[in-house]
Design a protein around this motif. Structure first.
Motif, PDB file in Angstrom:
ATOM      1  N   PRO A  54       0.822  -1.219   0.000  1.00 26.42           N
ATOM      2  CA  PRO A  54       0.000   0.000   0.000  1.00 26.42           C
ATOM      3  C   PRO A  54       0.850   1.260   0.000  1.00 26.42           C
ATOM      4  CG  PRO A  54      -0.171  -1.167   2.090  1.00 26.42           C
ATOM      5  CD  PRO A  54       0.629  -2.038   1.178  1.00 26.42           C
ATOM      6  N   PHE A  55       2.108   1.138   0.376  1.00 23.89           N
ATOM      7  CA  PHE A  55       2.991   2.306   0.381  1.00 23.89           C
ATOM      8  C   PHE A  55       3.744   2.446  -0.941  1.00 23.89           C
ATOM      9  CE2 PHE A  55       2.867   0.589   4.738  1.00 23.89           C
ATOM     10  CZ  PHE A  55       2.177   1.617   5.338  1.00 23.89           C
ATOM     11  N   TYR A  56       4.320   1.354  -1.400  1.00 24.41           N
ATOM     12  CA  TYR A  56       5.300   1.437  -2.487  1.00 24.41           C
ATOM     13  C   TYR A  56       4.767   0.950  -3.827  1.00 24.41           C
ATOM     14  CZ  TYR A  56       8.147   1.992   1.677  1.00 24.41           C
ATOM     15  OH  TYR A  56       8.638   2.427   2.880  1.00 24.41           O
ATOM     16  N   LYS A  59       4.619  -4.523  -7.233  1.00 28.92           N
ATOM     17  CA  LYS A  59       5.929  -4.978  -7.710  1.00 28.92           C
ATOM     18  C   LYS A  59       5.834  -6.476  -7.981  1.00 28.92           C
ATOM     19  CE  LYS A  59       8.073  -1.019  -6.565  1.00 28.92           C
ATOM     20  NZ  LYS A  59       6.831  -0.213  -6.515  1.00 28.92           N
ATOM     21  N   LEU A  79       3.792   1.218 -16.297  1.00 30.61           N
ATOM     22  CA  LEU A  79       3.133   1.804 -17.464  1.00 30.61           C
ATOM     23  C   LEU A  79       4.044   2.872 -18.079  1.00 30.61           C
ATOM     24  CD1 LEU A  79      -0.507   2.245 -16.096  1.00 30.61           C
ATOM     25  CD2 LEU A  79       0.527   0.266 -17.235  1.00 30.61           C
ATOM     26  N   SER A  81       5.578   6.299 -18.921  1.00 30.81           N
ATOM     27  CA  SER A  81       5.654   7.407 -17.966  1.00 30.81           C
ATOM     28  C   SER A  81       4.775   8.586 -18.359  1.00 30.81           C
ATOM     29  CB  SER A  81       7.107   7.872 -17.826  1.00 30.81           C
ATOM     30  OG  SER A  81       7.603   8.301 -19.079  1.00 30.81           O
ATOM     31  N   LEU A  85      -1.352   7.468 -16.003  1.00 24.72           N
ATOM     32  CA  LEU A  85      -1.880   6.408 -15.140  1.00 24.72           C
ATOM     33  C   LEU A  85      -0.726   5.704 -14.433  1.00 24.72           C
ATOM     34  CD1 LEU A  85      -4.418   4.768 -17.624  1.00 24.72           C
ATOM     35  CD2 LEU A  85      -4.981   6.282 -15.720  1.00 24.72           C
ATOM     36  N   ALA A  86      -1.066   4.999 -13.391  1.00 23.93           N
ATOM     37  CA  ALA A  86      -0.072   4.194 -12.686  1.00 23.93           C
ATOM     38  C   ALA A  86      -0.584   2.767 -12.567  1.00 23.93           C
ATOM     39  CB  ALA A  86       0.191   4.765 -11.291  1.00 23.93           C
TER      40      ALA A  86
ATOM     41  N   LEU B  10      13.244   1.143   1.603  1.00 24.15           N
ATOM     42  CA  LEU B  10      13.902   2.107   0.715  1.00 24.15           C
ATOM     43  C   LEU B  10      15.389   2.183   1.022  1.00 24.15           C
ATOM     44  CD1 LEU B  10      11.304   5.015   0.783  1.00 24.15           C
ATOM     45  CD2 LEU B  10      11.555   3.218  -0.933  1.00 24.15           C
ATOM     46  N   ARG B  42      13.774   3.321  -7.940  1.00 26.52           N
ATOM     47  CA  ARG B  42      12.844   3.788  -8.980  1.00 26.52           C
ATOM     48  C   ARG B  42      11.506   3.053  -8.872  1.00 26.52           C
ATOM     49  NH1 ARG B  42      12.213   2.365 -14.433  1.00 26.52           N
ATOM     50  NH2 ARG B  42      11.248   4.037 -15.631  1.00 26.52           N
ATOM     51  N   GLY B  43      10.418   3.808  -8.863  1.00 25.34           N
ATOM     52  CA  GLY B  43       9.083   3.232  -8.798  1.00 25.34           C
ATOM     53  C   GLY B  43       8.579   2.992  -7.391  1.00 25.34           C
ATOM     54  N   TRP B  44       9.407   3.222  -6.387  1.00 30.38           N
ATOM     55  CA  TRP B  44       8.972   2.930  -5.008  1.00 30.38           C
ATOM     56  C   TRP B  44       8.369   4.160  -4.326  1.00 30.38           C
ATOM     57  CZ3 TRP B  44       9.814  -1.665  -1.874  1.00 30.38           C
ATOM     58  CH2 TRP B  44      10.196  -2.768  -2.640  1.00 30.38           C
ATOM     59  N   ASP B  47       5.511   7.186  -8.586  1.00 29.92           N
ATOM     60  CA  ASP B  47       4.937   6.245  -9.545  1.00 29.92           C
ATOM     61  C   ASP B  47       5.328   6.640 -10.965  1.00 29.92           C
ATOM     62  OD1 ASP B  47       3.235   8.277 -10.393  1.00 29.92           O
ATOM     63  OD2 ASP B  47       1.530   7.559  -9.219  1.00 29.92           O
ATOM     64  N   GLU B  48       4.744   5.959 -11.953  1.00 27.70           N
ATOM     65  CA  GLU B  48       5.114   6.191 -13.347  1.00 27.70           C
ATOM     66  C   GLU B  48       4.847   7.625 -13.777  1.00 27.70           C
ATOM     67  OE1 GLU B  48       3.151   3.716 -12.200  1.00 27.70           O
ATOM     68  OE2 GLU B  48       3.165   2.002 -13.563  1.00 27.70           O
ATOM     69  N   ARG B  49       3.894   8.271 -13.110  1.00 25.85           N
ATOM     70  CA  ARG B  49       3.533   9.641 -13.490  1.00 25.85           C
ATOM     71  C   ARG B  49       4.475  10.674 -12.890  1.00 25.85           C
ATOM     72  NH1 ARG B  49      -2.443   8.554 -11.271  1.00 25.85           N
ATOM     73  NH2 ARG B  49      -1.076   7.741  -9.637  1.00 25.85           N
ATOM     74  N   ARG B  53       3.756   8.544  -4.277  1.00 24.96           N
ATOM     75  CA  ARG B  53       2.700   7.559  -4.054  1.00 24.96           C
ATOM     76  C   ARG B  53       1.774   8.004  -2.921  1.00 24.96           C
ATOM     77  NH1 ARG B  53       2.815   3.155  -7.029  1.00 24.96           N
ATOM     78  NH2 ARG B  53       4.719   2.609  -8.139  1.00 24.96           N
ATOM     79  N   HIS B  55       0.364   6.820  -0.339  1.00 25.41           N
ATOM     80  CA  HIS B  55       0.578   6.556   1.082  1.00 25.41           C
ATOM     81  C   HIS B  55       2.026   6.763   1.509  1.00 25.41           C
ATOM     82  CE1 HIS B  55      -3.524   5.328   1.626  1.00 25.41           C
ATOM     83  NE2 HIS B  55      -3.419   4.438   0.651  1.00 25.41           N
ATOM     84  N   ILE B  56       2.704   7.652   0.779  1.00 28.84           N
ATOM     85  CA  ILE B  56       4.041   8.099   1.180  1.00 28.84           C
ATOM     86  C   ILE B  56       3.943   9.593   1.535  1.00 28.84           C
ATOM     87  CG2 ILE B  56       6.400   8.539   0.414  1.00 28.84           C
ATOM     88  CD1 ILE B  56       6.081   5.638   0.535  1.00 28.84           C
ATOM     89  N   PRO B  81       6.561   6.394   5.186  1.00 23.84           N
ATOM     90  CA  PRO B  81       5.281   5.732   4.886  1.00 23.84           C
ATOM     91  C   PRO B  81       4.180   6.291   5.781  1.00 23.84           C
ATOM     92  CG  PRO B  81       7.034   4.120   5.161  1.00 23.84           C
ATOM     93  CD  PRO B  81       7.588   5.443   5.608  1.00 23.84           C
ATOM     94  N   GLY B  85      -1.645   3.823   5.118  1.00 18.90           N
ATOM     95  CA  GLY B  85      -1.422   2.757   4.150  1.00 18.90           C
ATOM     96  C   GLY B  85      -1.721   1.371   4.659  1.00 18.90           C
TER      97      GLY B  85
END
Lengths: 357, 88
Positions: A54-56, A59, A79, A81, A85-86, B10, B42-44, B47-49, B53, B55-56, B81, B85
């Motif tokens: 829920p945090f990261y 994966k 997805l 960049s 959307l994610a 992380l 990367r990605g943690w 996000d891709e956008r 995130r 809940h960070i 965090p 979350g």
């Protein structure tokens, strides 16, 4: 020995055993993390786990060694960049027909492919760019691509299902896609439009009969269906079930007339009917159904079994069946559903279950 | 240089380091610099956008920040965090 990979709300649990002798819990991985799907690739021995922290965020991890030890994160599970959307959740991983080939379905209605045993993944561009995508509506669990059915011996042919955007078929290894929805009836829509008029088709689960690959079975959001033309069109086969609502569906690989479902009361009451847990079996392509509940809870048992929480191992007379519930129980059968044992209790809510031998 | 502080998984993804001195004039610039220095991150957090995130939480010198929050040399950025979350 059968190994069960149980994805739960609070980690991945591996169980080992046999239906006649019981199961032992052998490891827990990703403690505290939702594991939405897990699978051991029997070709390589590699275990995969789709974990949605829920945090990261979601994966995909894999390990070739001790599942209680270190896992590697797979590359490319994201997805584009610039799409706005994610990735939300990994729903399913399926083995491809070529060596080292795997597929993965995820929310928002996306398909990934890997040709290197699952270490790196690529988004399927044609489905991602499908012109109707902007109109796709998510089901209650999100816009999930949850079912991926390969065609034995023909790696270019694939059927996938999205809730709630129907069935999509390809004959060219995902270079192009077409709908496979004729005959489906969306009883949950006010006007009950025909499938040619809407993509709002809430497929819950799709499975192919591997010995007759043009045959597929489907659990729909209200309705159980069969296709005999490789998913082009569908006929209702739910008559005889206590309810045609449910989520998971399993086939016996040896018998193209055989499928198993676990009915729930209805979409507004997603528990086993009459407080009894029963798996229903057809051996005639859905013309008739028989309850299989010997050894399963038969009183005050209101279980929910999610779409990825029912699986099979082996086939024919030695077919093994396993399912898990959101109340943390895992049940198993070593005789094609004739009798059942309790393989585990008091686990976290079970999201997914796969078996390897 | 500002200091980006990370913890938990992380930290493990960033060679075990909890504090990272990085160049940047905004939170997003620092987080991208963290990803560049430690690709495993990367990605943690983003996000891709390129969004933090849901809940960070990110704090700049103890105050809640967001992607475009300005950062000055010597500032301290905590990546934590959120307690929200745990619902799943």
């Amino acid at each position: 020995m059968t190994e069960l990979a149980v994805g739960t709300k609070k980690g991945l649990f591996l169980l080992e055993g046999e239906p006649h002798a019981g199961f032992e819990l052998t490891s827990r991985s990703f403690p505290g993390q939702p594991v939405d799907f897990a699978l051991r690739d029997h070709r390589s021995g590699r275990i995969f786990a789709g974990v949605t922290s829920p945090f990261y965020g979601p994966k995909l991890f894999y390990t070739d060694g001790d599942p209680a030890g270190e896992w590697q994160q797979a590359d490319g599970v994201e997805l584009p960049s610039d799409c706005g959307l994610a990735l939300e959740r990994i729903w399913v991983i399926a083995l491809g027909e070529r060596p080292g080939s795997l597929y993965m379905g995820a929310d928002p209605g996306v398909l990934f492919e890997s040709d290197d045993g699952g270490e790196s993944w690529q988004l399927n561009a044609a489905l991602w760019n499908e012109p109707s995508r902007p109109t796709w509506q998510p089901g209650g669990g999100g816009l999930c691509l949850h079912s991926i059915t390969t065609w034995p011996g023909e790696p270019d042919r694939l059927a996938v299902a999205v809730s709630a955007a129907g069935v999509w078929l390809t004959d060219d290894r995902g270079a192009s896609w077409r709908r496979g929805n004729a005959g489906l009836r969306a009883r949950y829509l006010p006007q009950a439009p025909g499938p040619e008029e809407t993509d709002d088709l809430c497929v819950h689960h799709l499975e192919r009969a591997p010995r007759r690959p043009q045959r597929l079975f489907m659990q729909f959001h209200g309705g159980v269906y069969r296709s005999d033309d490789a998913g082009q069109s569908w006929s209702e086969i739910g008559r005889g079930l206590p309810s045609d609502f449910g989520f998971p569906l399993v086939v016996d690989p040896a018998d193209p007339d055989c499928a198993f479902v676990i009915p729930l009361v209805a979409d507004m009451d997603r528990v086993t009917p009459e407080g009894r847990v029963r798996v229903y079996e057809t051996r005639d392509g859905g013309a008739s159904w028989a309850a299989r509940g010997v050894g399963l809870p038969a009183k005050h048992a209101y279980l929910t079994v999610l779409r990825q929480a029912f699986t099979a191992a082996s086939e024919g007379a030695s077919l093994q069946l396993y399912f898990g519930s959101t109340s943390g129980e895992v049940f198993g059968s070593g005789d094609a559903g004739a009798s059942w044992i309790t393989a585990a209790t008091r686990l976290p809510p079970v999201f997914s279950l796969t078996a390897a031998q | 240089m500002a200091v980006v502080c990370i913890r938990g998984p992380l930290r493990a993804l960033a060679d075990g380091q909890g504090e990272h001195e990085l160049e940047g004039t905004s939170v997003i610039a620092l987080l991208l610099a963290l990803e560049a220095a430690h690709p495993g991150v990367r990605g943690w957090v983003l996000d891709e956008r390129g969004q933090i995130r849901r809940h960070i939480n990110v704090f700049v010198n103890g105050e809640r920040g967001a992607e475009r929050t300005p950062v000055a040399p010597g500032d301290r950025i905590e990546v934590i965090p959120a307690i929200t979350g745990g619902c799943r």
